[in-house]
Design a protein around this motif. Structure first.
Motif, PDB file in Angstrom:
ATOM      1  N   GLY A 107       0.825  -1.213   0.000  1.00  0.00           N
ATOM      2  CA  GLY A 107       0.000   0.000   0.000  1.00  0.00           C
ATOM      3  C   GLY A 107       0.849   1.249   0.000  1.00  0.00           C
ATOM      4  O   GLY A 107       2.047   1.211   0.306  1.00  0.00           O
ATOM      5  N   ALA A 108       0.253   2.352  -0.378  1.00  0.00           N
ATOM      6  CA  ALA A 108       0.926   3.646  -0.307  1.00  0.00           C
ATOM      7  C   ALA A 108      -0.031   4.650   0.308  1.00  0.00           C
ATOM      8  O   ALA A 108      -1.222   4.646   0.003  1.00  0.00           O
ATOM      9  N   ILE A 109       0.489   5.453   1.209  1.00  0.00           N
ATOM     10  CA  ILE A 109      -0.321   6.508   1.825  1.00  0.00           C
ATOM     11  C   ILE A 109       0.501   7.799   1.828  1.00  0.00           C
ATOM     12  O   ILE A 109       1.716   7.772   1.608  1.00  0.00           O
ATOM     13  N   ILE A 110      -0.171   8.900   2.104  1.00  0.00           N
ATOM     14  CA  ILE A 110       0.576  10.136   2.324  1.00  0.00           C
ATOM     15  C   ILE A 110       0.770  10.263   3.833  1.00  0.00           C
ATOM     16  O   ILE A 110      -0.205  10.265   4.595  1.00  0.00           O
ATOM     17  N   ASP A 111       2.011  10.315   4.247  1.00  0.00           N
ATOM     18  CA  ASP A 111       2.307  10.490   5.660  1.00  0.00           C
ATOM     19  C   ASP A 111       2.413  11.983   5.918  1.00  0.00           C
ATOM     20  O   ASP A 111       3.342  12.639   5.450  1.00  0.00           O
ATOM     21  N   ARG A 112       1.431  12.502   6.635  1.00  0.00           N
ATOM     22  CA  ARG A 112       1.385  13.950   6.823  1.00  0.00           C
ATOM     23  C   ARG A 112       2.556  14.457   7.646  1.00  0.00           C
ATOM     24  O   ARG A 112       3.046  15.560   7.422  1.00  0.00           O
ATOM     25  N   ALA A 113       2.989  13.648   8.605  1.00  0.00           N
ATOM     26  CA  ALA A 113       4.073  14.101   9.477  1.00  0.00           C
ATOM     27  C   ALA A 113       5.350  14.351   8.671  1.00  0.00           C
ATOM     28  O   ALA A 113       6.006  15.378   8.837  1.00  0.00           O
ATOM     29  N   SER A 114       5.687  13.409   7.776  1.00  0.00           N
ATOM     30  CA  SER A 114       6.917  13.588   7.008  1.00  0.00           C
ATOM     31  C   SER A 114       6.646  14.250   5.657  1.00  0.00           C
ATOM     32  O   SER A 114       7.574  14.567   4.923  1.00  0.00           O
ATOM     33  N   ARG A 115       5.361  14.450   5.355  1.00  0.00           N
ATOM     34  CA  ARG A 115       4.935  15.047   4.086  1.00  0.00           C
ATOM     35  C   ARG A 115       5.514  14.288   2.896  1.00  0.00           C
ATOM     36  O   ARG A 115       6.019  14.864   1.957  1.00  0.00           O
ATOM     37  N   ARG A 116       5.458  12.983   3.013  1.00  0.00           N
ATOM     38  CA  ARG A 116       5.961  12.137   1.943  1.00  0.00           C
ATOM     39  C   ARG A 116       5.002  10.986   1.669  1.00  0.00           C
ATOM     40  O   ARG A 116       4.212  10.626   2.538  1.00  0.00           O
ATOM     41  N   ILE A 117       5.157  10.417   0.494  1.00  0.00           N
ATOM     42  CA  ILE A 117       4.429   9.188   0.198  1.00  0.00           C
ATOM     43  C   ILE A 117       5.210   8.039   0.838  1.00  0.00           C
ATOM     44  O   ILE A 117       6.422   7.912   0.642  1.00  0.00           O
ATOM     45  N   VAL A 118       4.510   7.264   1.640  1.00  0.00           N
ATOM     46  CA  VAL A 118       5.133   6.126   2.309  1.00  0.00           C
ATOM     47  C   VAL A 118       4.554   4.844   1.728  1.00  0.00           C
ATOM     48  O   VAL A 118       3.337   4.702   1.619  1.00  0.00           O
ATOM     49  N   LEU A 119       5.442   3.935   1.340  1.00  0.00           N
ATOM     50  CA  LEU A 119       4.986   2.631   0.880  1.00  0.00           C
ATOM     51  C   LEU A 119       5.074   1.641   2.035  1.00  0.00           C
ATOM     52  O   LEU A 119       6.055   1.634   2.783  1.00  0.00           O
TER      53      LEU A 119
END
Ligand code: GDP
Ligand code: MN
Length: 392
Positions: A107-119
């Motif tokens: 899965g991929a989400i947007i991690d708001r804390a790091s402001r990055r796409i996290v897989l």
């Protein structure tokens, strides 16, 4: 905006991900015809899957296998029309059933804390990832993509290795992870999930069996704020499943978020709407909604917004707080008067309108015997008192 599995699969396919072919069917005849195509193509079984915008369809009985076109229609008759988490199944996906060797999660989400796409990936696929996160958080592996560099191949490889994939499936996994990342960016998605990403066994005509990674399920959520950049994706909105209140708010061009309280709020400007909700809470009330009618709201918008507020049976008082700038106070007042003349039930209301044409608004409202307030504190306090009075 959530989209159906079949549409999510189309978007993944467009990025080159391995997704087995499928057809969407709305009637039993369509299910049978679709199944026949896959059996004619050499399938031994087909899978029939409910297309609803909720997870856990498998557990709910919304995913079934069939060994013939007739049997496909039989399982189709069980799935079409069934209720999954309050949603009626109106369509199904039909495809050749895969022979699953092992299920993974990707899965991929947007991690708001790091402001990055996290897989994220896990070797515990097929079950809901929230469940894995609770029971065995160590089984979820993550890499975060640098927005400038994108997802780098070594990161994807590390993820694949972490979930136990090895040659010859590692490189295909890297391609899938990269494609997933591209699908996320290309569509301004805020979530993409393939669960299960499965190793499937495929037997060739000569009897040789090969293993391959394929996306058996797909879930994709589009960022509503990014939709303007992808007008073609608007067609994927499933109106069958959209909350009527949300649909109405979208037609009116207002921001409306339903909440649990009893005081309906109509405000212009998101910041002022938040402040208004804070004050309602400060005086001991609970807002029933967040509603920003936007700048320059016309009376039709005000009328429509009032209908939305009143559609919630829990609403027993209404607080209108308008700061006229581009928005004209008298226009809002006229909208409120029209709305009240038509509304189906009587709910006490407090109106505060300041700014552009406030004097004219005050005159109209007084004539129409509306309860008005001049300060926001006073308005919020009155609305809370009215709600409590109505509840008694
Ligand atoms: P979900 O329950 O809503 O997530 O729906 P899925 O598409 O993930 O399906 C649920 C489960 O059904 C999967 O985890 C698989 O175990 C099973 N399933 C789905 N498609 C197939 C298929 O083609 N063949 C087989 N054998 N099982 C399948
Ligand atoms: Mn799934």
């Amino acid at each position: 905006m959530k989209i159906q599995e079949a549409d999510a699969k189309s978007l993944l396919l467009a990025q080159g991900l391995p997704v087995p072919p499928w057809k969407v069917a709305r009637t039993l005849a369509e299910v049978e015809a679709a199944a026949r195509i896959f059996f004619d193509g050499g399938a031994e079984r087909v899978v029939v899957k409910a297309q609803v915008l909720v997870g856990g369809r498998g557990k709910a009985g919304g995913v079934k296998l069939a060994g013939s076109p007739v049997e496909a229609a039989e399982v189709g008759s069980k799935i079409l029309g069934m209720d999954i988490k309050g949603i009626t199944v109106r369509k199904v996906l039909v495809g050749a059933a895969a022979e699953i060797v092992k299920e993974y999660y990707l899965g991929a989400i947007i991690d708001r804390a790091s402001r990055r796409i996290v897989l994220m990936a896990s070797s515990e696929g097929g079950v809901e990832i929230e469940e894995v996160a609770r029971q065995n958080p160590g089984a979820i592996h993550r890499v975060s993509a640098d927005p400038e560099l994108g997802l780098l191949a070594f990161q994807a490889r590390a993820l694949g290795l972490a979930i136990g994939l090895r040659d010859p499936l590692l490189n295909p996994f890297v391609a899938i992870a990269e494609g997933l990342y591209e699908a996320m960016k290309a569509n301004d998605a805020d979530l993409v999930e393939v669960n299960p990403l499965a190793i499937v066994a495929e037997t060739a005509a000569d009897g040789a069996t090969t293993h391959r990674l394929v996306c058996l399920d797909a879930k994709l959520t589009l960022d509503d704020s990014g939709l303007a950049r992808h007008p073609e994706l608007e067609a994927l909105r499933d109106l069958d499943e959209e909350d009527p209140t949300d649909a109405q708010a979208r037609r009116l061009g207002i921001n409306f978020i339903h909440l649990d309280g009893t005081i309906g709020c109509m405000v212009n400007g998101a910041g002022l709407a938040m402040t208004t909700m804070d004050l309602v809470k400060h005086y001991g009330g609970e807002p029933a909604n967040f509603l920003d009618v936007g700048g320059g709201a016309r009376r039709e918008t005000v009328r429509g917004a009032m209908e939305l507020i009143l559609a919630d049976p829990k609403v027993n008082a209404i607080l209108v707080n308008i700061f006229g700038g581009i928005t004209r106070g008298d226009e809002v007042a006229a909208g409120l008067i029209e709305a009240r003349a038509r509304q189906s039930r009587e709910v006490p209301m407090v109106v505060r309108i300041v700014g552009t044409n406030a004097a004219e608004a005050a005159r109209l409202l007084t004539e129409a015997r509306f309860e008005t307030a001049t300060s926001l504190d006073q308005a919020a306090e009155k609305a809370v008192a009215l709600a409590k009075g109505a509840a008694r």
